[in-house]
Design a protein around this motif. Sequence first.
Motif, short mmCIF file in Angstrom:
data_model
loop_
_atom_site.label_atom_id
_atom_site.label_comp_id
_atom_site.label_asym_id
_atom_site.label_seq_id
_atom_site.Cartn_x
_atom_site.Cartn_y
_atom_site.Cartn_z
N VAL A 64 0.84 -1.20 0.00
CA VAL A 64 0.00 0.00 0.00
C VAL A 64 0.88 1.24 0.00
CG1 VAL A 64 -1.79 1.23 1.29
CG2 VAL A 64 -1.75 -1.26 1.27
N GLY A 65 0.45 2.28 -0.72
CA GLY A 65 1.20 3.53 -0.70
C GLY A 65 1.41 4.14 -2.05
N GLY A 66 0.67 3.73 -3.04
CA GLY A 66 0.77 4.36 -4.36
C GLY A 66 2.06 4.06 -5.08
N ASN A 67 2.64 2.89 -4.85
CA ASN A 67 3.87 2.51 -5.55
C ASN A 67 3.57 2.15 -7.01
OD1 ASN A 67 5.49 2.74 -3.22
ND2 ASN A 67 4.72 0.77 -2.52
N LEU A 68 4.59 2.27 -7.85
CA LEU A 68 4.45 1.96 -9.27
C LEU A 68 5.39 0.82 -9.63
CD1 LEU A 68 4.56 5.61 -10.63
CD2 LEU A 68 2.53 4.20 -10.29
N LEU A 69 4.92 -0.08 -10.50
CA LEU A 69 5.73 -1.20 -10.95
C LEU A 69 6.32 -0.86 -12.32
CD1 LEU A 69 6.67 -4.14 -10.47
CD2 LEU A 69 4.65 -4.85 -11.75
N GLU A 70 7.64 -0.96 -12.44
CA GLU A 70 8.30 -0.72 -13.72
C GLU A 70 8.81 -2.05 -14.26
OE1 GLU A 70 11.94 1.76 -15.80
OE2 GLU A 70 11.90 1.59 -13.63
N HIS A 71 8.41 -2.38 -15.50
CA HIS A 71 8.92 -3.57 -16.19
C HIS A 71 10.21 -3.15 -16.90
CE1 HIS A 71 5.51 -6.45 -15.98
NE2 HIS A 71 4.87 -5.36 -15.66
N VAL A 72 11.35 -3.47 -16.31
CA VAL A 72 12.63 -3.16 -16.93
C VAL A 72 12.84 -4.09 -18.13
CG1 VAL A 72 15.13 -2.98 -16.57
CG2 VAL A 72 13.55 -2.34 -14.74
N LEU A 73 12.50 -5.37 -17.96
CA LEU A 73 12.53 -6.36 -19.04
C LEU A 73 11.13 -6.94 -19.19
CD1 LEU A 73 15.80 -8.38 -18.23
CD2 LEU A 73 15.51 -6.59 -19.93
N ASN A 74 10.59 -6.91 -20.39
CA ASN A 74 9.27 -7.50 -20.63
C ASN A 74 9.36 -8.98 -20.92
OD1 ASN A 74 7.73 -5.12 -20.32
ND2 ASN A 74 8.37 -4.45 -22.34
N THR A 75 10.55 -9.44 -21.34
CA THR A 75 10.75 -10.84 -21.66
C THR A 75 12.05 -11.34 -21.05
OG1 THR A 75 11.92 -10.35 -23.72
CG2 THR A 75 9.53 -10.66 -23.88
N LEU A 76 12.14 -12.65 -20.88
CA LEU A 76 13.38 -13.30 -20.45
C LEU A 76 13.82 -14.24 -21.58
CD1 LEU A 76 12.86 -14.49 -16.76
CD2 LEU A 76 14.23 -12.59 -17.57
N SER A 77 15.11 -14.31 -21.79
CA SER A 77 15.65 -15.24 -22.75
C SER A 77 15.92 -16.55 -22.00
CB SER A 77 16.93 -14.67 -23.34
OG SER A 77 17.36 -15.44 -24.43
N VAL A 78 15.29 -17.64 -22.48
CA VAL A 78 15.43 -18.93 -21.82
C VAL A 78 15.74 -20.01 -22.85
CG1 VAL A 78 13.86 -18.34 -19.92
CG2 VAL A 78 12.96 -19.49 -21.95
N GLU A 79 16.28 -21.13 -22.36
CA GLU A 79 16.53 -22.28 -23.21
C GLU A 79 15.66 -23.43 -22.73
OE1 GLU A 79 20.51 -24.06 -25.01
OE2 GLU A 79 20.22 -24.73 -22.94
N ALA A 80 14.97 -24.06 -23.67
CA ALA A 80 14.08 -25.17 -23.33
C ALA A 80 13.94 -26.10 -24.52
CB ALA A 80 12.71 -24.63 -22.92
N GLU A 81 13.39 -27.28 -24.26
CA GLU A 81 13.13 -28.22 -25.35
C GLU A 81 12.07 -27.63 -26.28
OE1 GLU A 81 11.31 -32.63 -25.89
OE2 GLU A 81 12.50 -32.27 -24.09
N ALA A 82 12.28 -27.76 -27.57
CA ALA A 82 11.41 -27.13 -28.57
C ALA A 82 9.95 -27.51 -28.42
CB ALA A 82 11.89 -27.48 -29.98
N THR A 83 9.67 -28.71 -27.93
CA THR A 83 8.28 -29.14 -27.79
C THR A 83 7.70 -28.82 -26.42
OG1 THR A 83 9.05 -31.34 -27.15
CG2 THR A 83 8.48 -31.00 -29.48
N HIS A 84 8.48 -28.18 -25.53
CA HIS A 84 8.00 -27.82 -24.20
C HIS A 84 8.37 -26.37 -23.86
CE1 HIS A 84 8.04 -32.24 -23.99
NE2 HIS A 84 6.97 -32.06 -23.24
#
Length: 196
Positions: A114-134
């Motif tokens: 509480v207190g009128g804080n603001l959320l800033e998205h510095v990064l909208n995406t993350l670069s990740v490695e995963a199996e192509a089908t998952h």
Amino acid sequence: MSDVKISASIRTEFGKGAARKIRRADQVPAVLYGHKTEPVHITLPAHELTMALRTPNVLLSLDIEGKGSELAIPKAAQRDALKGSLEHVDLLLVKRGEKVTVEVPVVAEGELAVGGNLLEHVLNTLSVEAEATHLPESVTVSIAGLDAGASVLAKDITLPKGVSLVTDADAVVLQVLAAQAEEPAAEAEGDESAEA
């Protein structure tokens, strides 16, 4: 993640005129590349492809005439600046069990302190490695109770099983800022004009 099946046709005509003709026929020109093979130029049905691309990192099962079935993920999509319609798509060939690196959207959930804080998205995406089908569609971060000055680093985000972080672990993804109060407009300006 389930794959989306789309029928594709081999493209034999190239250039701007041919691309316009393809788009008028409610098709989208595309290029399929990867695995050190020659790029394959194809056309895909515009409506089906548009619907499929609404899911981030969708796995496409392409039924290509004369070539059989191939798995692919979208790598780049060009859209018309005014209409927003698909102009061209680059697709990357993948195989079951193969690991690929993709960008995954970050979704914040919960309420800040509480207190009128603001959320800033510095990064909208993350670069990740995963199996192509998952491939994950997104990663969720809880911001419940975070106060001004708090930040969430990439390494603080819990990733699904089998997914590893490629983005720098110490990169700031989200930060909470204190709301800035606007200063009241200076009344002195009004007083000066009254004196003149």
